[in-house]
Design a protein around this motif. Structure first.
Motif, PDB file in Angstrom:
ATOM      1  N   LEU A 107       5.229   0.556  -9.137  1.00  0.00           N
ATOM      2  CA  LEU A 107       3.829  -0.636  -9.470  1.00  0.00           C
ATOM      3  C   LEU A 107       4.762  -2.067  -9.219  1.00  0.00           C
ATOM      4  N   GLY A 108       5.641  -2.344  -9.909  1.00  0.00           N
ATOM      5  CA  GLY A 108       6.493  -3.319  -9.290  1.00  0.00           C
ATOM      6  C   GLY A 108       6.156  -4.102  -7.553  1.00  0.00           C
ATOM      7  N   GLY A 109       6.504  -2.956  -6.826  1.00  0.00           N
ATOM      8  CA  GLY A 109       6.264  -3.415  -5.795  1.00  0.00           C
ATOM      9  C   GLY A 109       5.077  -3.801  -4.921  1.00  0.00           C
ATOM     10  N   PHE A 126       0.784  -0.889  -0.164  1.00  0.00           N
ATOM     11  CA  PHE A 126      -0.120   0.535   0.196  1.00  0.00           C
ATOM     12  C   PHE A 126       0.859   1.474   0.105  1.00  0.00           C
ATOM     13  N   PHE A 127       2.086   1.260   0.555  1.00  0.00           N
ATOM     14  CA  PHE A 127       3.472   2.509   0.259  1.00  0.00           C
ATOM     15  C   PHE A 127       3.487   3.014  -0.890  1.00  0.00           C
ATOM     16  N   THR A 128       4.351   1.165  -1.858  1.00  0.00           N
ATOM     17  CA  THR A 128       3.854   1.720  -2.629  1.00  0.00           C
ATOM     18  C   THR A 128       3.269   2.298  -3.618  1.00  0.00           C
ATOM     19  N   ALA A 129       1.935   1.577  -3.683  1.00  0.00           N
ATOM     20  CA  ALA A 129       0.621   1.997  -4.305  1.00  0.00           C
ATOM     21  C   ALA A 129      -0.249   3.303  -3.674  1.00  0.00           C
ATOM     22  N   GLY A 130       0.871   4.027  -3.382  1.00  0.00           N
ATOM     23  CA  GLY A 130       0.540   4.774  -2.657  1.00  0.00           C
ATOM     24  C   GLY A 130       1.479   5.917  -3.766  1.00  0.00           C
ATOM     25  N   MET A 131       2.603   5.343  -3.793  1.00  0.00           N
ATOM     26  CA  MET A 131       3.786   6.287  -4.476  1.00  0.00           C
ATOM     27  C   MET A 131       2.841   6.074  -6.497  1.00  0.00           C
ATOM     28  N   VAL A 132       1.749   5.023  -6.820  1.00  0.00           N
ATOM     29  CA  VAL A 132       2.156   4.980  -8.023  1.00  0.00           C
ATOM     30  C   VAL A 132       1.092   6.002  -7.921  1.00  0.00           C
ATOM     31  N   ILE A 133      -0.337   6.039  -7.294  1.00  0.00           N
ATOM     32  CA  ILE A 133      -1.143   7.126  -7.314  1.00  0.00           C
ATOM     33  C   ILE A 133      -0.495   8.908  -7.069  1.00  0.00           C
ATOM     34  N   PHE A 134       0.443   9.445  -6.658  1.00  0.00           N
ATOM     35  CA  PHE A 134       0.595  10.604  -6.257  1.00  0.00           C
ATOM     36  C   PHE A 134       1.373  10.671  -7.033  1.00  0.00           C
ATOM     37  N   GLU A 135       2.476  10.168  -7.690  1.00  0.00           N
ATOM     38  CA  GLU A 135       3.805  10.055  -8.782  1.00  0.00           C
ATOM     39  C   GLU A 135       3.632  11.230  -9.563  1.00  0.00           C
ATOM     40  N   ILE A 136       2.398  11.351  -9.949  1.00  0.00           N
ATOM     41  CA  ILE A 136       2.120  12.207 -11.463  1.00  0.00           C
ATOM     42  C   ILE A 136       1.453  13.557 -10.800  1.00  0.00           C
ATOM     43  N   PRO A 137       0.502  14.026  -9.798  1.00  0.00           N
ATOM     44  CA  PRO A 137       0.427  14.704  -9.192  1.00  0.00           C
ATOM     45  C   PRO A 137       0.696  15.447  -8.397  1.00  0.00           C
ATOM     46  N   THR A 138       2.679  14.685  -7.661  1.00  0.00           N
ATOM     47  CA  THR A 138       3.542  15.052  -6.929  1.00  0.00           C
ATOM     48  C   THR A 138       4.499  16.080  -8.269  1.00  0.00           C
ATOM     49  N   GLY A 139       4.787  14.554  -9.525  1.00  0.00           N
ATOM     50  CA  GLY A 139       5.379  15.493 -10.204  1.00  0.00           C
ATOM     51  C   GLY A 139       5.332  16.634 -11.218  1.00  0.00           C
ATOM     52  N   PHE A 183      -5.607  -3.801  10.175  1.00  0.00           N
ATOM     53  CA  PHE A 183      -4.861  -4.073   9.420  1.00  0.00           C
ATOM     54  C   PHE A 183      -5.408  -2.471   8.387  1.00  0.00           C
ATOM     55  N   VAL A 184      -6.223  -1.892   8.190  1.00  0.00           N
ATOM     56  CA  VAL A 184      -6.953  -1.397   7.035  1.00  0.00           C
ATOM     57  C   VAL A 184      -6.556   0.001   7.852  1.00  0.00           C
ATOM     58  N   TRP A 185      -6.089   0.364   8.678  1.00  0.00           N
ATOM     59  CA  TRP A 185      -5.461   1.695   9.297  1.00  0.00           C
ATOM     60  C   TRP A 185      -3.965   1.598   8.903  1.00  0.00           C
ATOM     61  N   TRP A 186      -2.968   0.471   8.784  1.00  0.00           N
ATOM     62  CA  TRP A 186      -2.125   0.502   8.108  1.00  0.00           C
ATOM     63  C   TRP A 186      -2.172   0.530   6.856  1.00  0.00           C
ATOM     64  N   ALA A 187      -2.832  -0.264   6.327  1.00  0.00           N
ATOM     65  CA  ALA A 187      -2.896   0.729   4.322  1.00  0.00           C
ATOM     66  C   ALA A 187      -2.975   2.134   4.283  1.00  0.00           C
ATOM     67  N   LEU A 188      -3.943   2.753   5.169  1.00  0.00           N
ATOM     68  CA  LEU A 188      -4.050   3.827   4.979  1.00  0.00           C
ATOM     69  C   LEU A 188      -2.723   5.214   4.935  1.00  0.00           C
ATOM     70  N   ALA A 189      -1.862   4.434   6.443  1.00  0.00           N
ATOM     71  CA  ALA A 189      -1.376   5.414   6.732  1.00  0.00           C
ATOM     72  C   ALA A 189       0.395   5.175   5.797  1.00  0.00           C
ATOM     73  N   SER A 190      -0.035   3.956   5.576  1.00  0.00           N
ATOM     74  CA  SER A 190       1.590   3.820   4.352  1.00  0.00           C
ATOM     75  C   SER A 190       1.135   4.426   3.218  1.00  0.00           C
ATOM     76  N   MET A 191      -0.265   4.795   2.298  1.00  0.00           N
ATOM     77  CA  MET A 191      -0.230   5.274   1.503  1.00  0.00           C
ATOM     78  C   MET A 191       0.442   6.375   1.967  1.00  0.00           C
ATOM     79  N   LEU A 192      -0.200   7.293   2.738  1.00  0.00           N
ATOM     80  CA  LEU A 192       0.543   8.501   2.831  1.00  0.00           C
ATOM     81  C   LEU A 192       1.822   8.241   3.246  1.00  0.00           C
ATOM     82  N   LEU A 193       2.697   8.059   3.503  1.00  0.00           N
ATOM     83  CA  LEU A 193       4.040   7.585   3.577  1.00  0.00           C
ATOM     84  C   LEU A 193       4.239   7.249   1.728  1.00  0.00           C
ATOM     85  N   GLY A 194       3.488   6.597   1.653  1.00  0.00           N
ATOM     86  CA  GLY A 194       3.811   6.865  -0.373  1.00  0.00           C
ATOM     87  C   GLY A 194       3.908   8.107  -0.856  1.00  0.00           C
TER      88      GLY A 194
END
Length: 423
Positions: A361-363, A50-63, A99-110
């Protein structure tokens, strides 16, 4: 080298030092931390996914932030986001949250890390270009790897020792504190040089434009495309292996509570990284093409992962850790320089973020899959499977090599390659 170029490198290396020190406080104990919070292996690596999913989702907007508002602004937002999300991680551990909260927090880390990806390297290359630097990009990235290796060694050892002396949560608090200090440093020392932010477009139009530029200069140029397409396999497996090696080394050692040993394993990787960063520019000059170094290092990584998965001896595993960290580190600066030399300056942060997106995406896929394999068959088998997955990326690197891009042979001899602005 001019005084301005030297100052730019100094700021860049300090940013890497602080970022890596902050991150590495938890690198040696992150998986143990998640397991201690009550997660299974599958859930722990799913949280990482979910951390790496956060990176996938936010890469372009933060770019968009990096390429329209500025690289400095992107970095500052990254430190704030990472500091707050790290503190949230600590609270979830304290509360043994579901687990659901860990998933959300991990996406914020991403999200926090996407503010860094692409922006810092793009800031460096643009700033060096405008200050008249004509040296080797591999040399600069290699110095960066040495600095991050030293910081990783210090942070990993301290994180493991502090966790054993106190508890697994304290290194996360230290990480949040160092990130606050890095915000202050960057606010004072970092300036966008050689880059003029484009604020003429609104956020949505800018996002569409950035995506179009990523495709134009990333996916439509074959030599760049194939390097980017190789990223999911090497990055996904590399992220999994790094974190899986923590409990696996403790398993081989025979004491699941020896957190300092887990920190030592991460520290060993950091020393290998220092060696790789020093040697990478020299190895580069031994071969006519950059892709020779990258492909050779990838093949070496695959062999070592398989051997790591098959061994039952702790000290042999330690030796293999050193080798794996070294070959992984050697590929990094050369691959960075190869990509940077193929990308125009104006789109550099965007395409580098696009490359990071594919690695993420690989992660997303590889980490939970290999985590499940570890639950079913053990860490050793999962590392062997990881080696097989990384092998899939080799044909893409060979395809990039066959394009004969001038960047592949740039800087093969002599003092190095001049930084190109691209056009």
């Amino acid at each position: 080298m001019t005084t301005s170029a030297r100052r730019v490198q100094g700021v860049y290396l300090t940013l890497l030092l602080g970022n890596t020190l902050a991150a590495s406080f938890i690198w040696g104990i992150n998986t143990l931390f998640l397991l201690d919070a009550g997660l299974t292996n599958f859930e722990a690596f799913a949280a990482n996914a979910f951390f790496t999913a956060g990176m996938v989702i936010f890469e372009i907007p933060t770019g968009v932030v990096a390429d329209t508002i500025g690289r400095r602004a992107s970095y500052l937002l990254g430190t704030v986001t990472l500091s707050l999300s790290t503190a949230l991680y600590w609270l979830l551990w304290l509360w043994h949250s579901p687990f659901v909260w860990w998933a959300l927090a991990s996406m914020l880390l991403g999200l926090g890390f996407t503010f860094f990806s692409g922006a810092v390297d793009a800031w460096l290359v643009d700033a060096l270009s405008v200050t008249g630097y004509t040296g080797s990009l591999e040399a600069v990235f290699g110095r960066g790897l040495v600095v991050t290796g030293v910081a990783m060694f210090a942070g990993s050892v301290l994180g493991g020792v502090i966790a054993q002396a106190t508890n697994l949560g304290v290194p996360f608090l230290l990480r949040a504190g160092v990130l606050v200090l890095m915000f202050v440093f960057a606010f004072i020392a970092m300036r966008d040089l050689g880059f003029t932010p484009d604020t003429t477009m609104g956020p949505l139009k800018a996002t569409r434009n950035i995506l179009a530029q990523s495709i134009e200069h990333g996916m439509r140029k074959r030599s760049v495309r194939y390097v980017i397409l190789s990223a999911p396999f090497a990055s996904g497996v590399g992220i999994y292996a790094f974190y899986a090696l923590q409990p696996y080394v403790l398993q081989l050692y025979g004491d699941p509570k020896a957190y300092s040993i887990a920190g030592l394993a991460a520290a060993i990787l950091s020393l290998a990284q220092v060696a790789g960063g020093i040697v990478a520019p020299r190895l580069r000059r031994m071969f006519a093409k950059r892709t020779t170094t990258v492909i050779g290092a990838s093949l070496g990584s695959i062999v070592v992962l398989v051997l790591l998965g098959l061994t039952a001896f702790f000290w042999f595993a330690v030796v293999l850790l050193v080798v794996w960290g070294f070959v992984y580190a050697v590929a990094g600066p050369v691959r960075q320089a190869y990509l940077n030399d193929m990308i125009p300056s104006k789109q550099r942060a965007t395409v580098l973020s696009f490359d990071s997106l594919f690695g993420s995406l690989g992660g997303v896929v590889v980490q939970p899959a290999l985590g499940r394999a570890a639950d079913l068959w053990g860490y050793g088998t999962s590392l062997v499977i990881g080696g097989a997955i990384e092998l899939i990326g080799i044909p893409f690197l060979l395809a990039s090599r066959r394009q004969g891009d001038p960047a592949d042979t740039s800087g093969a001899h002599g003092n190095g390659d001049a930084i190109v602005s691209g056009s």
